[in-house]
Enzyme design. Structure first.
Site, PDB file in Angstrom:
ATOM      1  N   ASP A 138       0.849  -1.192   0.000  1.00 24.71           N
ATOM      2  CA  ASP A 138       0.000   0.000   0.000  1.00 24.71           C
ATOM      3  C   ASP A 138       0.886   1.244   0.000  1.00 24.71           C
ATOM      4  O   ASP A 138       1.692   1.450   0.906  1.00 24.71           O
ATOM      5  CB  ASP A 138      -0.941  -0.007   1.205  1.00 24.71           C
ATOM      6  N   HIS A 180      -3.518  13.951   0.990  1.00 23.31           N
ATOM      7  CA  HIS A 180      -3.801  13.066   2.122  1.00 23.31           C
ATOM      8  C   HIS A 180      -2.624  13.055   3.096  1.00 23.31           C
ATOM      9  O   HIS A 180      -2.806  13.221   4.304  1.00 23.31           O
ATOM     10  CB  HIS A 180      -4.078  11.649   1.606  1.00 23.31           C
ATOM     11  N   GLU A 208     -10.442   4.068   3.795  1.00 19.71           N
ATOM     12  CA  GLU A 208      -9.499   4.806   2.954  1.00 19.71           C
ATOM     13  C   GLU A 208      -9.867   4.537   1.507  1.00 19.71           C
ATOM     14  O   GLU A 208      -9.872   3.390   1.052  1.00 19.71           O
ATOM     15  CB  GLU A 208      -8.049   4.392   3.247  1.00 19.71           C
ATOM     16  N   GLU A 253      -9.205   4.223  -2.045  1.00 20.68           N
ATOM     17  CA  GLU A 253      -7.991   3.964  -2.821  1.00 20.68           C
ATOM     18  C   GLU A 253      -8.334   3.225  -4.111  1.00 20.68           C
ATOM     19  O   GLU A 253      -9.420   2.665  -4.251  1.00 20.68           O
ATOM     20  CB  GLU A 253      -7.018   3.070  -2.029  1.00 20.68           C
ATOM     21  N   ASP A 307      -9.039   0.400   2.194  1.00 22.41           N
ATOM     22  CA  ASP A 307      -8.038   0.015   3.190  1.00 22.41           C
ATOM     23  C   ASP A 307      -8.552   0.450   4.571  1.00 22.41           C
ATOM     24  O   ASP A 307      -8.148   1.487   5.098  1.00 22.41           O
ATOM     25  CB  ASP A 307      -6.712   0.707   2.843  1.00 22.41           C
ATOM     26  N   ARG A 349      -7.882   4.150  13.423  1.00 23.07           N
ATOM     27  CA  ARG A 349      -6.993   5.303  13.654  1.00 23.07           C
ATOM     28  C   ARG A 349      -6.406   5.327  15.054  1.00 23.07           C
ATOM     29  O   ARG A 349      -5.281   5.818  15.255  1.00 23.07           O
ATOM     30  CB  ARG A 349      -7.749   6.605  13.391  1.00 23.07           C
ATOM     31  N   GLN A 384      -3.700   2.753  15.172  1.00 25.48           N
ATOM     32  CA  GLN A 384      -2.617   3.273  14.322  1.00 25.48           C
ATOM     33  C   GLN A 384      -1.772   4.318  15.056  1.00 25.48           C
ATOM     34  O   GLN A 384      -0.540   4.292  15.003  1.00 25.48           O
ATOM     35  CB  GLN A 384      -3.237   3.889  13.064  1.00 25.48           C
ATOM     36  N   LYS A 386      -4.347  -1.813  10.229  1.00 23.16           N
ATOM     37  CA  LYS A 386      -4.693  -1.881   8.814  1.00 23.16           C
ATOM     38  C   LYS A 386      -4.960  -3.300   8.319  1.00 23.16           C
ATOM     39  O   LYS A 386      -5.488  -3.456   7.229  1.00 23.16           O
ATOM     40  CB  LYS A 386      -3.527  -1.318   7.985  1.00 23.16           C
ATOM     41  N   THR A 428      -9.458  -5.617   4.270  1.00 21.53           N
ATOM     42  CA  THR A 428      -9.308  -4.739   3.114  1.00 21.53           C
ATOM     43  C   THR A 428     -10.304  -5.243   2.079  1.00 21.53           C
ATOM     44  O   THR A 428     -10.352  -6.445   1.811  1.00 21.53           O
ATOM     45  CB  THR A 428      -7.885  -4.841   2.532  1.00 21.53           C
ATOM     46  N   GLU A 488      -9.580  12.858   7.619  1.00 16.73           N
ATOM     47  CA  GLU A 488      -9.428  14.183   7.009  1.00 16.73           C
ATOM     48  C   GLU A 488     -10.736  14.973   7.032  1.00 16.73           C
ATOM     49  O   GLU A 488     -10.739  16.145   7.401  1.00 16.73           O
ATOM     50  CB  GLU A 488      -8.975  14.038   5.549  1.00 16.73           C
TER      51      GLU A 488
HETATM   52 MN    MN Z   1      -4.055   2.983   2.861  1.00 20.70          MN
END
Ligand code: MN
Length: 436
Positions: free
Chosen positions: A136, A143, A208, A210, A242, A246, A249, A262, A266, A382
């Site tokens: 990834d 971002h 996420e 992606e 993904d 948080r 993380q 993570k 997925t 975000e």
């Molecule tokens: Mn990602």
């Protein structure tokens, strides 16, 4: 690099009227792994056209294909696309051309092709590839800057960011096809005022937004890939979510990067839009004038003139309450992959620059693809500025992060003046409570 050919002609019409205006018109022809629902059939490779699936092995058995197209179709009897992916652009392109010709209005093959169609409503779709390795990237500077500011206010972007496409190695065992569930994970959480961490359910589940590029032709160990040849090692693209915890993380990520935040789930969309189908939507790639040019091995005239791809990507939410009330999903954001700081060719070339061998079916996530504006942000971290400003939905609910019962839906499509719009379909998945 490939160019436009007759399969991209915007005037082409399929004899299947329902295909026009769908995500899957005759100019698209994405590949996926399918079988009829509720039976014991083996999964095999099909092609989406309108609201139908074209059964490629059935077409081969009916004698509708020959030459290189038949050679490619012989690789479509497997449950995954890996063998077709490895076959390379020439053979894949021959199959695409034969399918395009057979599906066109006026094709003498119409009755043979039509006998090999199955309504999408009657099939189940599998993960398109057996993913050996999942990498990834972190290729959106918008971002990276916004998230970096939340985690490290004084130092949002690391000095390497402008020089190489930053990435981490993810986990493939928990990659699943769209339409399923992801269970809220437990993990070590430690707030800024906590003396010690605790083991608890994550309270900050995020998506996420992606793209996932699928590797096709493998590379050998020790082999490097010039940036102008990078895309000949790519088969195509899916949407990729993904999922990220948080709070897990924030505590675990230094110094080696994401791990348990993570790798619990997925999700990937089932249809793979080929690099060839993306050809009409190529765009110039550039950088702000005060940023350094990439090193020579990551730089080329072709990468500058057409390295970017204008794929619009959207994130939508449908909460449990919206579902119960029959309310449709609501869009959270929209952006385009054309904003990416690094092109997918640069990502692949960088990945192989140390001689790391890439394998057919390897998945290259682009990282969350956010645009410059806040309403183009590809994750809730975000959009809500770290959970400080909740997103208020039309039904009055609000979200800082994803709640149990929320379905997150990604959509993607390409459109350009003078071209027929093609879509990537959907990547949808629902967060559910952890088992007791
Ligand atoms: Mn990602």
């Amino acid at each position: 690099m490939a160019g436009l050919n007759e399969t991209h002609d915007p005037n082409l019409q399929c004899w299947l009227a329902a295909s026009a205006g769908s995500d899957f018109p005759i100019q698209n022809l994405p590949f996926g792994s399918f079988r009829r629902r509720g039976g014991s059939e083996a999964f095999r490779v099909g092609v989406a056209i309108g609201d139908q699936v074209l059964d490629v092995p059935a077409l081969l058995a009916a004698g509708a294909l020959d030459g290189e197209a038949a050679a490619a179709a012989r690789l479509c009897g497997n449950a995954t696309l890996n063998a077709l992916m490895a076959a390379g652009p020439a053979r894949q392109s021959a199959l695409r051309l034969a399918l395009s010709r057979g599906l066109r209005e006026g094709s003498p093959q119409q009755s043979r092709f039509s006998a090999c169609l199955i309504p999408q409503s009657l099939v189940e779709l599998a993960l398109p590839a057996q993913v050996g390795d999942f990498t990834d990237f972190y290729a959106s500077i918008h971002h990276a800057t916004r998230v970096g500011r939340l985690f490290r206010p004084d130092n949002p972007l690391m000095p390497n960011y402008q020089w190489l496409p930053v990435a981490y190695h993810g986990r493939s065992s928990s990659i699943r096809v769209s339409g399923g569930l992801a269970q809220r994970p437990r993990g070590q959480l430690k707030g800024p005022n906590d003396a010690v961490p605790r083991l608890a359910l994550s309270e900050r589940i995020d998506y996420e937004l992606e793209l996932g590029f699928h590797v096709g032709v493998p590379t050998q160990s020790g082999e490097t890939v010039p940036v102008d040849e990078a895309e000949s090692h790519l088969f195509g693209v899916s949407l990729l979510n993904d999922w990220s915890a948080r709070d897990i993380q924030a505590w675990e990520y230094q110094p080696l990067g994401p791990f348990l935040a993570k790798n619990f789930a997925t999700h990937v969309s089932p249809w793979v839009v080929t690099m060839e189908a993306l050809e009409p939507y190529r765009a110039a790639w550039d950088r702000p004038a005060d940023h350094p040019a990439p090193l020579a091995h990551l730089e080329s005239a072709a990468n500058r003139s057409r390295g970017a791809i204008d794929i619009t990507i959207e994130a939508w939410i449908q909460t449990e309450r919206m579902r119960a009330q029959g309310l449709p999903a609501e869009r959270l954001s929209r952006s385009t992959f054309a904003h990416s700081y690094w092109t997918v060719a640069q990502m692949l070339t960088h990945h192989a620059s140390n001689g790391c061998n890439l394998v057919a079916g390897d998945l290259l996530g682009t990282g969350t693809q956010s645009g410059p504006r806040l309403d183009e942000a590809g994750c809730l971290l975000e959009l809500t500025e770290g959970g400080r400003t909740p997103v208020v939905l039309a039904d009055g609910e609000s979200r800082r992060f994803v709640d149990d019962g929320d379905t997150i839906i990604f959509r993607g499509y390409c459109e350009r003046e003078g071209c027929v719009r093609i879509g990537l379909g959907e990547c949808a998945a629902t967060i559910v409570a952890a088992a007791a």
